[in-house]
Design a protein around this motif. Structure first.
Motif, PDB file in Angstrom:
ATOM      1  N   MET A   1       0.851  -1.162   0.000  1.00  0.00           N
ATOM      2  CA  MET A   1       0.000   0.000   0.000  1.00  0.00           C
ATOM      3  C   MET A   1       0.905   1.236   0.000  1.00  0.00           C
ATOM      4  O   MET A   1       1.884   1.296   0.729  1.00  0.00           O
ATOM      5  CB  MET A   1      -0.899  -0.014   1.236  1.00  0.00           C
ATOM      6  CG  MET A   1      -1.748   1.222   1.379  1.00  0.00           C
ATOM      7  SD  MET A   1      -2.825   1.169   2.826  1.00  0.00           S
ATOM      8  CE  MET A   1      -3.975  -0.060   2.283  1.00  0.00           C
ATOM      9  N   VAL A   2       0.553   2.228  -0.819  1.00  0.00           N
ATOM     10  CA  VAL A   2       1.334   3.461  -0.928  1.00  0.00           C
ATOM     11  C   VAL A   2       0.728   4.542  -0.025  1.00  0.00           C
ATOM     12  O   VAL A   2      -0.482   4.742  -0.016  1.00  0.00           O
ATOM     13  CB  VAL A   2       1.377   3.961  -2.384  1.00  0.00           C
ATOM     14  CG1 VAL A   2       2.132   5.281  -2.481  1.00  0.00           C
ATOM     15  CG2 VAL A   2       2.013   2.908  -3.291  1.00  0.00           C
ATOM     16  N   VAL A   3       1.582   5.218   0.714  1.00  0.00           N
ATOM     17  CA  VAL A   3       1.158   6.322   1.585  1.00  0.00           C
ATOM     18  C   VAL A   3       1.848   7.593   1.076  1.00  0.00           C
ATOM     19  O   VAL A   3       3.076   7.665   1.048  1.00  0.00           O
ATOM     20  CB  VAL A   3       1.531   6.066   3.056  1.00  0.00           C
ATOM     21  CG1 VAL A   3       1.059   7.209   3.939  1.00  0.00           C
ATOM     22  CG2 VAL A   3       0.960   4.739   3.537  1.00  0.00           C
ATOM     23  N   HIS A   4       1.035   8.569   0.663  1.00  0.00           N
ATOM     24  CA  HIS A   4       1.583   9.823   0.142  1.00  0.00           C
ATOM     25  C   HIS A   4       1.838  10.843   1.254  1.00  0.00           C
ATOM     26  O   HIS A   4       2.877  11.486   1.269  1.00  0.00           O
ATOM     27  CB  HIS A   4       0.657  10.417  -0.914  1.00  0.00           C
ATOM     28  CG  HIS A   4       0.638   9.613  -2.163  1.00  0.00           C
ATOM     29  ND1 HIS A   4       1.546   9.801  -3.169  1.00  0.00           N
ATOM     30  CD2 HIS A   4      -0.151   8.587  -2.561  1.00  0.00           C
ATOM     31  CE1 HIS A   4       1.312   8.945  -4.137  1.00  0.00           C
ATOM     32  NE2 HIS A   4       0.293   8.200  -3.790  1.00  0.00           N
ATOM     33  N   ASP A   5       0.879  11.025   2.132  1.00  0.00           N
ATOM     34  CA  ASP A   5       1.074  11.917   3.271  1.00  0.00           C
ATOM     35  C   ASP A   5      -0.066  11.716   4.260  1.00  0.00           C
ATOM     36  O   ASP A   5      -1.034  11.020   3.980  1.00  0.00           O
ATOM     37  CB  ASP A   5       1.201  13.389   2.863  1.00  0.00           C
ATOM     38  CG  ASP A   5      -0.066  13.991   2.310  1.00  0.00           C
ATOM     39  OD1 ASP A   5      -1.111  13.947   3.001  1.00  0.00           O
ATOM     40  OD2 ASP A   5      -0.028  14.545   1.195  1.00  0.00           O
ATOM     41  N   LEU A   6       0.080  12.331   5.431  1.00  0.00           N
ATOM     42  CA  LEU A   6      -0.924  12.219   6.482  1.00  0.00           C
ATOM     43  C   LEU A   6      -1.571  13.561   6.781  1.00  0.00           C
ATOM     44  O   LEU A   6      -2.062  13.800   7.873  1.00  0.00           O
ATOM     45  CB  LEU A   6      -0.285  11.661   7.759  1.00  0.00           C
ATOM     46  CG  LEU A   6      -0.072  10.148   7.828  1.00  0.00           C
ATOM     47  CD1 LEU A   6       0.922   9.654   6.812  1.00  0.00           C
ATOM     48  CD2 LEU A   6       0.343   9.734   9.208  1.00  0.00           C
TER      49      LEU A   6
END
Length: 182
Positions: A1-6
């Protein structure tokens, strides 16, 4: 899973109520906990993910986007030299702050500012500023290729894609979140 930002966790006020509801329904934090591996687009995002959620660093990998910036030459449509910013007017992208902060400088240096993104009621096009509205990837890349200068003054980014897509032109970049990595 890709996480770009929070950013949706840290600054929910930057999002519409529909977007905030969507993020709650998706339950990102639960999905992240259950994932075998989380690919983050920047070191900052990886650090933020671990710090904010407590997810083990062993499950997090940084996979930076490299971009393909290339330069095709000067603008030839008679419009004159221009600086470029990409994003919609709103608190996160800081487009309004950019226009207020460098408008006089741009004018003094003979540059127009083209903002790739929709205009907003708070600000209209000016003699030196214009908004393209939503545009195709090809048109955005053409604008990037022909720009004299790129502004990326966002307050929060997981990855600064325009910076990577336009590596060959001078860039003015805020010192926020992941942007210094590029």
């Amino acid at each position: 899973m890709v996480v770009h930002d929070l950013s949706f966790l840290h600054e929910p006020r930057w999002y519409t109520w529909k977007s905030r509801i969507w993020h709650k329904l998706v339950m990102c934090q639960r999905l992240w906990q259950r994932a075998d591996l989380l690919a983050c687009v920047s070191k900052m995002t990886a650090y933020d993910l671990q710090k904010t959620t407590g997810i083990s660093r062993d499950k997090i990998s940084v996979v930076p986007y490299k971009g393909t910036g290339s330069r095709v030459g000067a603008r030839d449509d008679g419009g004159g030299p221009y600086a470029l910013a990409i994003g919609r007017v709103g608190p996160r992208k800081n487009i309004l702050g950019l226009i207020e902060g460098v408008g006089k400088w741009l004018k003094a240096h003979g540059l127009n500012l083209i903002v790739v993104g929709p205009a907003d009621k708070k600000i209209n096009s000016t003699p030196i500023t214009s908004f393209t509205g939503y545009t195709s990837e090809a048109h955005k890349q053409e604008l990037l290729n022909r720009a004299s200068l790129l502004f990326e003054v966002s307050f929060f980014e997981g990855i600064g894609l325009p910076l990577l897509e336009a590596k060959t032109i001078p860039q003015v970049v805020s010192h926020a979140t992941s942007l210094p990595e590029y």
